[in-house]
Design an enzyme around this catalytic site. Structure first.
Site, mmCIF file in Angstrom:
data_model
loop_
_atom_site.group_PDB
_atom_site.id
_atom_site.type_symbol
_atom_site.label_atom_id
_atom_site.label_comp_id
_atom_site.label_asym_id
_atom_site.label_seq_id
_atom_site.Cartn_x
_atom_site.Cartn_y
_atom_site.Cartn_z
ATOM 1 N N ASP A 70 0.845 -1.197 0.000
ATOM 2 C CA ASP A 70 0.000 0.000 0.000
ATOM 3 C C ASP A 70 0.884 1.252 0.000
ATOM 4 O O ASP A 70 0.743 2.138 -0.850
ATOM 5 C CB ASP A 70 -0.922 0.002 1.230
ATOM 6 C CG ASP A 70 -1.882 1.187 1.222
ATOM 7 O OD1 ASP A 70 -2.258 1.644 0.117
ATOM 8 O OD2 ASP A 70 -2.268 1.653 2.310
ATOM 9 N N ASP A 77 -2.366 4.980 1.649
ATOM 10 C CA ASP A 77 -3.693 5.580 1.471
ATOM 11 C C ASP A 77 -4.786 4.537 1.269
ATOM 12 O O ASP A 77 -5.878 4.856 0.800
ATOM 13 C CB ASP A 77 -3.670 6.536 0.261
ATOM 14 C CG ASP A 77 -3.284 5.822 -1.024
ATOM 15 O OD1 ASP A 77 -3.007 4.589 -0.977
ATOM 16 O OD2 ASP A 77 -3.252 6.475 -2.088
ATOM 17 N N ASN A 97 1.144 -7.985 -7.250
ATOM 18 C CA ASN A 97 0.072 -8.237 -6.280
ATOM 19 C C ASN A 97 -0.800 -9.437 -6.617
ATOM 20 O O ASN A 97 -1.286 -10.122 -5.717
ATOM 21 C CB ASN A 97 -0.835 -7.005 -6.179
ATOM 22 C CG ASN A 97 -0.124 -5.813 -5.556
ATOM 23 O OD1 ASN A 97 0.848 -5.976 -4.819
ATOM 24 N ND2 ASN A 97 -0.595 -4.616 -5.861
ATOM 25 N N PRO A 166 9.602 -3.342 -5.764
ATOM 26 C CA PRO A 166 10.785 -3.987 -6.355
ATOM 27 C C PRO A 166 10.539 -5.475 -6.626
ATOM 28 O O PRO A 166 9.919 -6.149 -5.805
ATOM 29 C CB PRO A 166 11.874 -3.809 -5.295
ATOM 30 C CG PRO A 166 11.207 -3.320 -4.068
ATOM 31 C CD PRO A 166 9.799 -2.951 -4.373
ATOM 32 N N HIS A 196 11.038 -10.459 5.997
ATOM 33 C CA HIS A 196 11.059 -11.808 5.416
ATOM 34 C C HIS A 196 11.498 -12.867 6.431
ATOM 35 O O HIS A 196 11.829 -13.980 6.054
ATOM 36 C CB HIS A 196 11.940 -11.843 4.160
ATOM 37 C CG HIS A 196 11.342 -11.102 2.993
ATOM 38 N ND1 HIS A 196 11.983 -10.931 1.793
ATOM 39 C CD2 HIS A 196 10.136 -10.478 2.847
ATOM 40 C CE1 HIS A 196 11.206 -10.237 0.959
ATOM 41 N NE2 HIS A 196 10.091 -9.941 1.578
ATOM 42 N N THR A 197 11.471 -12.525 7.687
ATOM 43 C CA THR A 197 11.646 -13.505 8.754
ATOM 44 C C THR A 197 10.331 -14.261 8.997
ATOM 45 O O THR A 197 10.276 -15.218 9.752
ATOM 46 C CB THR A 197 12.093 -12.831 10.074
ATOM 47 O OG1 THR A 197 12.218 -13.828 11.081
ATOM 48 C CG2 THR A 197 11.087 -11.798 10.565
ATOM 49 N N ASP A 249 11.866 -12.887 14.286
ATOM 50 C CA ASP A 249 13.184 -12.845 14.930
ATOM 51 C C ASP A 249 14.245 -12.438 13.904
ATOM 52 O O ASP A 249 13.900 -11.929 12.837
ATOM 53 C CB ASP A 249 13.494 -14.219 15.549
ATOM 54 C CG ASP A 249 13.455 -15.337 14.509
ATOM 55 O OD1 ASP A 249 13.536 -15.026 13.281
ATOM 56 O OD2 ASP A 249 13.343 -16.507 14.892
HETATM 57 C C1 HEM Z 1 13.248 -5.271 -0.562
HETATM 58 C C2 HEM Z 1 12.422 -5.530 -1.545
HETATM 59 C C3 HEM Z 1 11.394 -6.629 -1.448
HETATM 60 C C4 HEM Z 1 11.172 -7.589 -2.370
HETATM 61 C C5 HEM Z 1 11.871 -7.745 -3.702
HETATM 62 C C6 HEM Z 1 10.134 -8.444 -1.855
HETATM 63 C C7 HEM Z 1 9.603 -9.524 -2.521
HETATM 64 C C8 HEM Z 1 8.720 -10.432 -1.988
HETATM 65 C C9 HEM Z 1 8.219 -11.605 -2.664
HETATM 66 C C10 HEM Z 1 8.508 -11.991 -4.086
HETATM 67 C C11 HEM Z 1 7.421 -12.270 -1.785
HETATM 68 C C12 HEM Z 1 6.644 -13.568 -2.042
HETATM 69 C C13 HEM Z 1 5.247 -13.238 -2.494
HETATM 70 C C14 HEM Z 1 4.489 -14.458 -2.958
HETATM 71 O O1 HEM Z 1 5.090 -15.469 -3.304
HETATM 72 O O2 HEM Z 1 3.239 -14.383 -3.020
HETATM 73 C C15 HEM Z 1 7.437 -11.534 -0.553
HETATM 74 C C16 HEM Z 1 6.752 -11.887 0.575
HETATM 75 C C17 HEM Z 1 6.716 -11.133 1.719
HETATM 76 N N1 HEM Z 1 7.220 -9.866 1.872
HETATM 77 FE FE1 HEM Z 1 8.531 -8.959 0.666
HETATM 78 N N2 HEM Z 1 9.771 -7.991 -0.632
HETATM 79 C C18 HEM Z 1 10.504 -6.887 -0.331
HETATM 80 C C19 HEM Z 1 10.388 -6.083 0.790
HETATM 81 C C20 HEM Z 1 9.470 -6.286 1.793
HETATM 82 C C21 HEM Z 1 9.170 -5.347 2.841
HETATM 83 C C22 HEM Z 1 9.766 -3.949 2.948
HETATM 84 C C23 HEM Z 1 8.251 -5.937 3.643
HETATM 85 C C24 HEM Z 1 7.566 -5.390 4.863
HETATM 86 C C25 HEM Z 1 8.120 -4.520 5.686
HETATM 87 C C26 HEM Z 1 7.995 -7.256 3.107
HETATM 88 C C27 HEM Z 1 7.184 -8.196 3.677
HETATM 89 C C28 HEM Z 1 6.934 -9.444 3.139
HETATM 90 C C29 HEM Z 1 6.242 -10.502 3.848
HETATM 91 C C30 HEM Z 1 5.829 -10.465 5.304
HETATM 92 C C31 HEM Z 1 6.087 -11.563 2.948
HETATM 93 C C32 HEM Z 1 5.344 -12.894 3.178
HETATM 94 C C33 HEM Z 1 3.878 -12.671 2.813
HETATM 95 C C34 HEM Z 1 2.975 -13.879 2.975
HETATM 96 O O3 HEM Z 1 3.389 -14.943 3.399
HETATM 97 O O4 HEM Z 1 1.781 -13.724 2.647
HETATM 98 N N3 HEM Z 1 8.724 -7.418 1.968
HETATM 99 N N4 HEM Z 1 8.218 -10.409 -0.708
#
Ligand code: HEM
Ligand SMILES: *[C@@H]1O[C@H](CO)[C@@H](O)[C@H](O)[C@H]1NC(C)=O
Length: 321
Positions: A70, A77, A97, A166, A196-197, A249
């Site tokens: 968002d 927003d 998304n 990104p 991503h923890t 963690d």
């Molecule tokens: C740095 C750049 C980032 C990239 C390239 C990225 C990319 C991704 C990708 C590809 C997934 C898997 C989505 C899926 O398979 O449906 C993911 C999951 C996730 N991302 Fe990121 N992400 C980034 C930054 C962030 C940030 C800043 C946050 C929050 C502060 C975040 C929180 C999460 C969480 C919690 C998941 C797991 C969601 C779930 O299990 O439903 N990510 N991300």
């Protein structure tokens, strides 16, 4: 003495003027924004997140990610919550998304509970921001005070999503760049990636990494290949932190040191570049990680909010009034 205070007055006036010119609307956000108009808000949101996470731990991760997606697209927003209609295409079906972000039902049900006690007062954008914070807390992470007063957009932009979020194939330079555009530093980038923890990713997003990349632990890659074949299986999921996927963690960073990051965009944070030392710090010092994560989450949550008379307070989060 007179000269000094004169100078100070000048300096103060300059700062105030600068704030006016920049239109620093996050300065209008306040932790007490709903103190009199919706005193039960924080409890309702916390209870909603708690029960959703009790049903499915991963939902905490999904709500945190929803807030990120968002805020990065034209500010926090609530635009991502708007559903497509026959005459409107919003952000939900954009590539980063579609079939990937989730948690809409949880936000809608919390909103419904909030509307029961204080109708027309609390924005969906604020409910999402609070839900992201509460998700981290419920999964064992740090807490912080959320400033409130964001208003909801009346529209959303499908076409702005791809340029703002990104991709998991990003290089370190492009990650730094995209975060910089949002006023977030490389330190914020490394700390926020610690999200991503928790949570999971689809095979589609890490397939190339586990078959083609060299900066990956061999046995880890083999293990991931078992449920992510070269052909097909694109929706099969794996934990982003294979050690403690439902615990907020610092194991994410420990995994990076072992070349056991699931996404390329994770491993690039520790691959001989400028952010290696931060990853090493956070892997070793969870207090340092939590402190920087909180700082960065507050910054991210304050990206370009609508305030004052801008936007609206939606009655339901999935469509404009
Ligand atoms: C740095 C750049 C980032 C990239 C390239 C990225 C990319 C991704 C990708 C590809 C997934 C898997 C989505 C899926 O398979 O449906 C993911 C999951 C996730 N991302 Fe990121 N992400 C980034 C930054 C962030 C940030 C800043 C946050 C929050 C502060 C975040 C929180 C999460 C969480 C919690 C998941 C797991 C969601 C779930 O299990 O439903 N990510 N991300
Ligand atoms: C590995 O890289 C090659 C060459 O770029 C590409 O054609 C192939 O699709 C990649 N394999 C996977 C599983 O992504």
């Amino acid at each position: 003495m007179a000269i000094t205070s004169n100078k100070m007055a000048m300096a103060l006036a300059t700062v105030l003027l600068a704030m006016l010119l920049v239109g620093n609307s996050s300065a209008q956000l306040s932790p007490n924004f709903y103190y009199t108009t919706c005193p039960k808000l924080l409890g309702i949101v916390r209870a909603g997140v708690q029960s959703a996470v009790a049903k499915e731990a991963r939902m905490g991760a999904s709500l945190l990610r929803l807030h990120f997606h968002d805020c990065f697209v034209n500010g926090c927003d609530g635009s991502i919550l708007l559903e497509d209609t026959p005459t409107f295409t919003g952000e939900q079906t954009a590539a980063p998304n579609v079939r990937s972000v989730r948690g809409f039902d949880v936000i809608e049900s919390i909103k419904k509970n909030v509307e029961k006690v204080c109708p027309g007062v609390v924005s969906c954008a604020d409910i999402l921001t609070l839900s992201a914070r509460d998700s981290v807390v419920v999964l064992g992470g740090p807490s912080w005070v959320v400033k409130l007063g964001r208003r909801d957009s009346q529209t959303a932009s499908f076409s702005d999503v791809v340029g703002a979020i990104p991709p998991p194939t990003s290089t370190l330079d492009s990650l730094i760049d995209r975060f910089n555009t949002k006023g977030l530093s490389p330190r914020d980038l490394v700390a926020l990636s610690g999200a991503h923890t928790i949570g999971q990713a689809k095979c589609l997003f890490f397939k190339n990494r586990i078959y083609n990349e060299t900066n990956i632990d061999e046995s880890f890659a083999k293990e991931r290949q078992r449920n992510c074949p070269v052909n097909g299986g694109d929706d099969n999921r794996a934990p982003l932190d294979f050690e403690t996927p439902n615990l907020f963690d610092n194991y994410y960073y420990k995994n990076l040191l072992d070349q056991k990051a699931l996404l390329r965009s994770d491993q690039v944070l520790h691959d001989g570049g400028s952010t290696d030392s931060l990853v090493e710090l956070y892997s070793d010092d969870s207090d340092a990680f939590e402190a920087d994560f909180v700082t960065a989450m507050i910054k991210m949550g304050n990206i370009e909010p609508l305030t004052g008379s801008q936007g609206e307070i939606r009655s339901v989060c999935s469509r404009p009034n």
